[in-house]
Design a protein around this motif. Structure first.
Motif, PDB file in Angstrom:
ATOM      1  N   PRO A 332      53.830  39.612  49.466  1.00 36.16           N
ATOM      2  CA  PRO A 332      53.971  40.364  48.219  1.00 36.16           C
ATOM      3  C   PRO A 332      54.928  39.757  47.193  1.00 36.16           C
ATOM      4  CG  PRO A 332      55.368  41.325  49.883  1.00 36.16           C
ATOM      5  CD  PRO A 332      54.662  40.181  50.547  1.00 36.16           C
ATOM      6  N   ALA A 333      55.536  38.593  47.503  1.00 39.19           N
ATOM      7  CA  ALA A 333      56.505  37.994  46.567  1.00 39.19           C
ATOM      8  C   ALA A 333      55.832  37.576  45.263  1.00 39.19           C
ATOM      9  CB  ALA A 333      57.189  36.798  47.224  1.00 39.19           C
ATOM     10  N   SER A 334      54.609  37.061  45.364  1.00 37.24           N
ATOM     11  CA  SER A 334      53.891  36.632  44.156  1.00 37.24           C
ATOM     12  C   SER A 334      52.394  36.690  44.429  1.00 37.24           C
ATOM     13  CB  SER A 334      54.295  35.204  43.767  1.00 37.24           C
ATOM     14  OG  SER A 334      53.933  34.292  44.793  1.00 37.24           O
ATOM     15  N   SER A 335      51.601  36.505  43.372  1.00 35.22           N
ATOM     16  CA  SER A 335      50.148  36.522  43.532  1.00 35.22           C
ATOM     17  C   SER A 335      49.553  35.228  42.997  1.00 35.22           C
ATOM     18  CB  SER A 335      49.543  37.718  42.796  1.00 35.22           C
ATOM     19  OG  SER A 335      49.848  37.663  41.420  1.00 35.22           O
ATOM     20  N   THR A 336      48.320  34.986  43.371  1.00 32.15           N
ATOM     21  CA  THR A 336      47.621  33.771  42.955  1.00 32.15           C
ATOM     22  C   THR A 336      46.509  34.136  41.980  1.00 32.15           C
ATOM     23  OG1 THR A 336      47.998  32.908  45.166  1.00 32.15           O
ATOM     24  CG2 THR A 336      46.418  31.725  43.818  1.00 32.15           C
ATOM     25  N   LYS A 337      46.390  33.360  40.930  1.00 29.89           N
ATOM     26  CA  LYS A 337      45.298  33.576  39.986  1.00 29.89           C
ATOM     27  C   LYS A 337      44.507  32.291  39.818  1.00 29.89           C
ATOM     28  CE  LYS A 337      47.435  37.399  37.529  1.00 29.89           C
ATOM     29  NZ  LYS A 337      47.854  38.001  36.276  1.00 29.89           N
ATOM     30  N   GLY A 338      43.187  32.443  39.854  1.00 29.70           N
ATOM     31  CA  GLY A 338      42.324  31.300  39.546  1.00 29.70           C
ATOM     32  C   GLY A 338      41.830  30.503  40.729  1.00 29.70           C
ATOM     33  N   ALA A 339      42.245  30.850  41.967  1.00 24.55           N
ATOM     34  CA  ALA A 339      41.751  30.116  43.137  1.00 24.55           C
ATOM     35  C   ALA A 339      40.323  30.563  43.472  1.00 24.55           C
ATOM     36  CB  ALA A 339      42.668  30.351  44.333  1.00 24.55           C
ATOM     37  N   MET A 354      39.707  43.955  45.238  1.00 27.38           N
ATOM     38  CA  MET A 354      41.024  44.509  44.904  1.00 27.38           C
ATOM     39  C   MET A 354      41.658  43.767  43.724  1.00 27.38           C
ATOM     40  SD  MET A 354      42.443  44.981  48.816  1.00 27.38           S
ATOM     41  CE  MET A 354      43.403  46.485  48.718  1.00 27.38           C
ATOM     42  N   GLY A 355      41.530  42.453  43.721  1.00 30.15           N
ATOM     43  CA  GLY A 355      42.106  41.653  42.637  1.00 30.15           C
ATOM     44  C   GLY A 355      41.323  40.371  42.454  1.00 30.15           C
ATOM     45  N   THR A 356      40.146  40.500  41.848  1.00 30.07           N
ATOM     46  CA  THR A 356      39.272  39.336  41.642  1.00 30.07           C
ATOM     47  C   THR A 356      38.872  39.219  40.179  1.00 30.07           C
ATOM     48  OG1 THR A 356      37.271  40.627  42.079  1.00 30.07           O
ATOM     49  CG2 THR A 356      38.276  39.499  43.970  1.00 30.07           C
ATOM     50  N   ASP A 357      38.350  38.054  39.839  1.00 32.80           N
ATOM     51  CA  ASP A 357      37.788  37.820  38.503  1.00 32.80           C
ATOM     52  C   ASP A 357      36.690  36.785  38.665  1.00 32.80           C
ATOM     53  OD1 ASP A 357      37.389  37.999  35.786  1.00 32.80           O
ATOM     54  OD2 ASP A 357      39.473  37.636  35.243  1.00 32.80           O
ATOM     55  N   GLU A 358      36.083  36.410  37.548  1.00 32.50           N
ATOM     56  CA  GLU A 358      34.996  35.438  37.573  1.00 32.50           C
ATOM     57  C   GLU A 358      35.264  34.375  36.516  1.00 32.50           C
ATOM     58  OE1 GLU A 358      30.462  36.324  38.745  1.00 32.50           O
ATOM     59  OE2 GLU A 358      31.027  37.012  36.749  1.00 32.50           O
ATOM     60  N   LYS A 359      35.007  33.116  36.888  1.00 34.85           N
ATOM     61  CA  LYS A 359      35.169  32.019  35.924  1.00 34.85           C
ATOM     62  C   LYS A 359      34.111  30.964  36.226  1.00 34.85           C
ATOM     63  CE  LYS A 359      38.553  28.809  34.009  1.00 34.85           C
ATOM     64  NZ  LYS A 359      39.902  28.217  34.156  1.00 34.85           N
ATOM     65  N   LEU A 363      33.650  33.253  41.815  1.00 32.45           N
ATOM     66  CA  LEU A 363      34.623  34.316  42.062  1.00 32.45           C
ATOM     67  C   LEU A 363      35.996  33.682  42.261  1.00 32.45           C
ATOM     68  CD1 LEU A 363      34.661  37.451  42.491  1.00 32.45           C
ATOM     69  CD2 LEU A 363      34.642  36.963  44.950  1.00 32.45           C
ATOM     70  N   ILE A 364      37.026  34.244  41.610  1.00 34.82           N
ATOM     71  CA  ILE A 364      38.379  33.691  41.716  1.00 34.82           C
ATOM     72  C   ILE A 364      39.390  34.809  42.003  1.00 34.82           C
ATOM     73  CG2 ILE A 364      37.967  31.671  40.235  1.00 34.82           C
ATOM     74  CD1 ILE A 364      39.321  33.251  37.926  1.00 34.82           C
ATOM     75  N   THR A 365      40.551  34.395  42.496  1.00 28.18           N
ATOM     76  CA  THR A 365      41.623  35.346  42.766  1.00 28.18           C
ATOM     77  C   THR A 365      42.285  35.791  41.467  1.00 28.18           C
ATOM     78  OG1 THR A 365      43.255  33.586  43.031  1.00 28.18           O
ATOM     79  CG2 THR A 365      42.105  34.315  45.025  1.00 28.18           C
ATOM     80  N   ALA A 366      42.729  37.056  41.451  1.00 30.03           N
ATOM     81  CA  ALA A 366      43.387  37.587  40.243  1.00 30.03           C
ATOM     82  C   ALA A 366      44.350  38.711  40.615  1.00 30.03           C
ATOM     83  CB  ALA A 366      42.339  38.086  39.249  1.00 30.03           C
ATOM     84  N   GLY A 367      45.138  38.485  41.679  1.00 35.42           N
ATOM     85  CA  GLY A 367      46.074  39.538  42.071  1.00 35.42           C
ATOM     86  C   GLY A 367      46.722  39.245  43.400  1.00 35.42           C
ATOM     87  N   ASP A 397      41.495  28.618  49.814  1.00 36.61           N
ATOM     88  CA  ASP A 397      42.777  28.003  50.186  1.00 36.61           C
ATOM     89  C   ASP A 397      43.954  28.919  49.860  1.00 36.61           C
ATOM     90  OD1 ASP A 397      41.408  25.755  50.941  1.00 36.61           O
ATOM     91  OD2 ASP A 397      41.658  24.739  49.014  1.00 36.61           O
ATOM     92  N   ALA A 398      43.706  29.957  49.051  1.00 40.92           N
ATOM     93  CA  ALA A 398      44.815  30.762  48.533  1.00 40.92           C
ATOM     94  C   ALA A 398      44.899  32.154  49.150  1.00 40.92           C
ATOM     95  CB  ALA A 398      44.686  30.879  47.012  1.00 40.92           C
ATOM     96  N   LEU A 399      44.179  32.375  50.272  1.00 46.02           N
ATOM     97  CA  LEU A 399      44.170  33.714  50.873  1.00 46.02           C
ATOM     98  C   LEU A 399      44.674  33.695  52.311  1.00 46.02           C
ATOM     99  CD1 LEU A 399      40.706  35.093  49.666  1.00 46.02           C
ATOM    100  CD2 LEU A 399      42.959  35.560  48.688  1.00 46.02           C
ATOM    101  N   PHE A 400      45.318  34.787  52.717  1.00 46.99           N
ATOM    102  CA  PHE A 400      45.688  34.975  54.122  1.00 46.99           C
ATOM    103  C   PHE A 400      45.391  36.418  54.520  1.00 46.99           C
ATOM    104  CE2 PHE A 400      49.400  36.978  52.360  1.00 46.99           C
ATOM    105  CZ  PHE A 400      49.909  37.806  53.356  1.00 46.99           C
ATOM    106  N   TYR A 401      45.366  36.682  55.820  1.00 49.53           N
ATOM    107  CA  TYR A 401      45.137  38.041  56.305  1.00 49.53           C
ATOM    108  C   TYR A 401      45.782  38.202  57.673  1.00 49.53           C
ATOM    109  CZ  TYR A 401      41.292  35.630  58.740  1.00 49.53           C
ATOM    110  OH  TYR A 401      40.545  34.752  59.498  1.00 49.53           O
TER     111      TYR A 401
END
Length: 413
Positions: A332-339, A354-359, A363-367, A397-401
């Motif tokens: 929760p320290a920071s978020s990734t956008k655009g991955a 939950m926190g996505t966008d499109e480019k 589909l890319i990360t946005a939260g 590359d920018a997600l964990f669970y």
């Protein structure tokens, strides 16, 4: 009827999905929504914090019912503004939102009306807070007073952690902290459809707040969840309703700020009985994503019933739902956008954004929290296997669970 859902995350995706399944609903709008909702709703380019814009849209589209998702919208008084405009809306007033927006307000309310909760003290200055922590010792819980999007809470197991949490909290001007005794027990979430003293309870869920496996790392908005929870029996639910949920609903009426909306109790089953950890003034996220898919009663009919202060027996799918959150690497320290995210089209179970966008068609990360996969099964084990089989199909590359959602409770059987 036309329904408007305010918000843009996974909770709102689940609410919009539930509304779209109602036989009473002809169209669902979400403001602002996200790219994952486009198959079930029309996304509207109005911010969930643009109160005037939301009112104007609801008037223009002749919206029959608006459902509020995020706490930020509630704390801005969106419900009050809609009601002043003669628009039907399901959510608490700005005054009633204090139940979440001020932890100090809620602790004082519970003390006044004898609702079981952890012992506490509130401080506005570092020196006094630090002296109190040193006197009480650890483990101890440090909570920043205002809205923190499910974060701002430190369960300090060492004095170093406790004092660091106070340093962070008091770095913000005019911040207050609530310091609580550490409760031991089994944590669970009980949510109700609420209007004044009329409460319709939902099925129990258990959220996993810590960022990493084995409940390690910092507190988050929630990394995974499942429902129902066998350990929380009907008898425990009934006791909780009588000792906590109804007394708090009645207290809010007596205090002149009756609560309408999704009343969320974050609770702990201790050796002394059930105690309150926190209250939220909206649907939990990720609880919404596993509770609403199990609701067989018509979601909109339930909201209408409670707003008319009619009791209603809810029907539930007996299957277990289990949700796993895929979050940005440093959350929760920071978020990734655009991955870039790949593999979502291969998911067979439910997938809420939950926190996505499109480019550029991708589909890319946005939260911070990006996706949640929700699997269903006859048992917790089956739901776990189905969910994680789908989680592994999603590549970025920018997600964990977390790998252990529900695992501890399987082991305890």
């Amino acid at each position: 009827m036309k329904v408007l859902v305010i918000g843009k995350g996974g909770r709102e995706h689940a609410i919009a999905h539930a509304a779209s399944r109602s036989k009473k609903v002809t169209k669902v709008f979400v403001a602002p929504g996200n790219v994952g909702m486009c198959d079930i709703a029309t996304c509207v380019q109005v911010s969930d914090q643009d109160v005037a814009g939301l009112v104007a849209f609801a008037k223009q589209e002749q919206i029959d019912l608006t459902i509020v998702g995020p706490e930020a919208s509630l704390s801005l008084g969106v419900v009050d503004a809609f009601q002043e405009a003669g628009l039907k809306i399901f959510g608490p007033s700005k005054a009633a939102t204090q139940l979440e927006a001020s932890k100090d307000f809620t602790k004082r309310l519970m003390a006044k009306y004898h609702v079981p909760t952890a012992a506490y003290a509130t401080f506005a200055h570092y020196e006094e807070a630090a002296a109190y922590v040193k006197k009480q010792g650890v483990p101890i819980v440090i909570k920043e007073d205002g809205l923190k999007a499910g974060k701002g809470v430190t369960v300090a197991m060492t004095m170093e952690d406790a004092l660091e949490a106070l340093d962070i909290a008091f770095a913000l001007p005019q911040n207050k902290v609530v310091i609580e005794e550490y409760l031991e027990g089994f944590e669970f979430s009980l949510l109700c459809f609420a209007c004044g003293t009329t409460l319709i309870p939902m099925e129990i869920a258990q959220d996993h707040k810590r960022a990493y496996d084995n409940d390690a790392g910092p507190n988050t908005g929630g990394m995974g969840v499942y429902s129902p929870v066998k350990k929380i029996t009907k008898e425990i639910v009934e006791e909780t309703m009588q000792t906590i949920m109804y007394p708090v609903a009645e207290a809010m009426v007596k205090e002149g700020c009756p609560f309408t909306g999704f009343l969320y109790g974050g609770l702990m089953l201790t050796k002394e009985g059930v105690k309150v950890i926190e209250f939220n003034a909206r649907f939990g996220d990720p609880e919404a994503e596993v509770i609403l898919p199990r609701l067989e009663s018509d979601f909109i009919e339930v909201i209408e019933a409670v707003m008319e202060q009619r009791e209603m027996e809810l029907q539930w799918d007996p299957q277990v739902t289990l949700g796993v959150v895929l979050a940005s690497t440093n959350y929760p320290a920071s978020s990734t956008k655009g991955a870039v995210i790949k593999g979502c089209e291969e998911v067979e179970e439910l997938l809420y954004h939950m926190g996505t966008d499109e480019k550029d068609g991708q589909l890319i990360t946005a939260g911070g929290r990006v996706l949640i996969v929700v699997g269903k099964g006859d048992t917790l084990e089956e739901a776990y296997e189905k969910t994680y089989a789908d989680v592994r199909k999603i590549k970025s590359d920018a997600l964990f669970y977390r790998n252990d959602i529900g695992k501890k409770d399987m082991a305890e059987k």
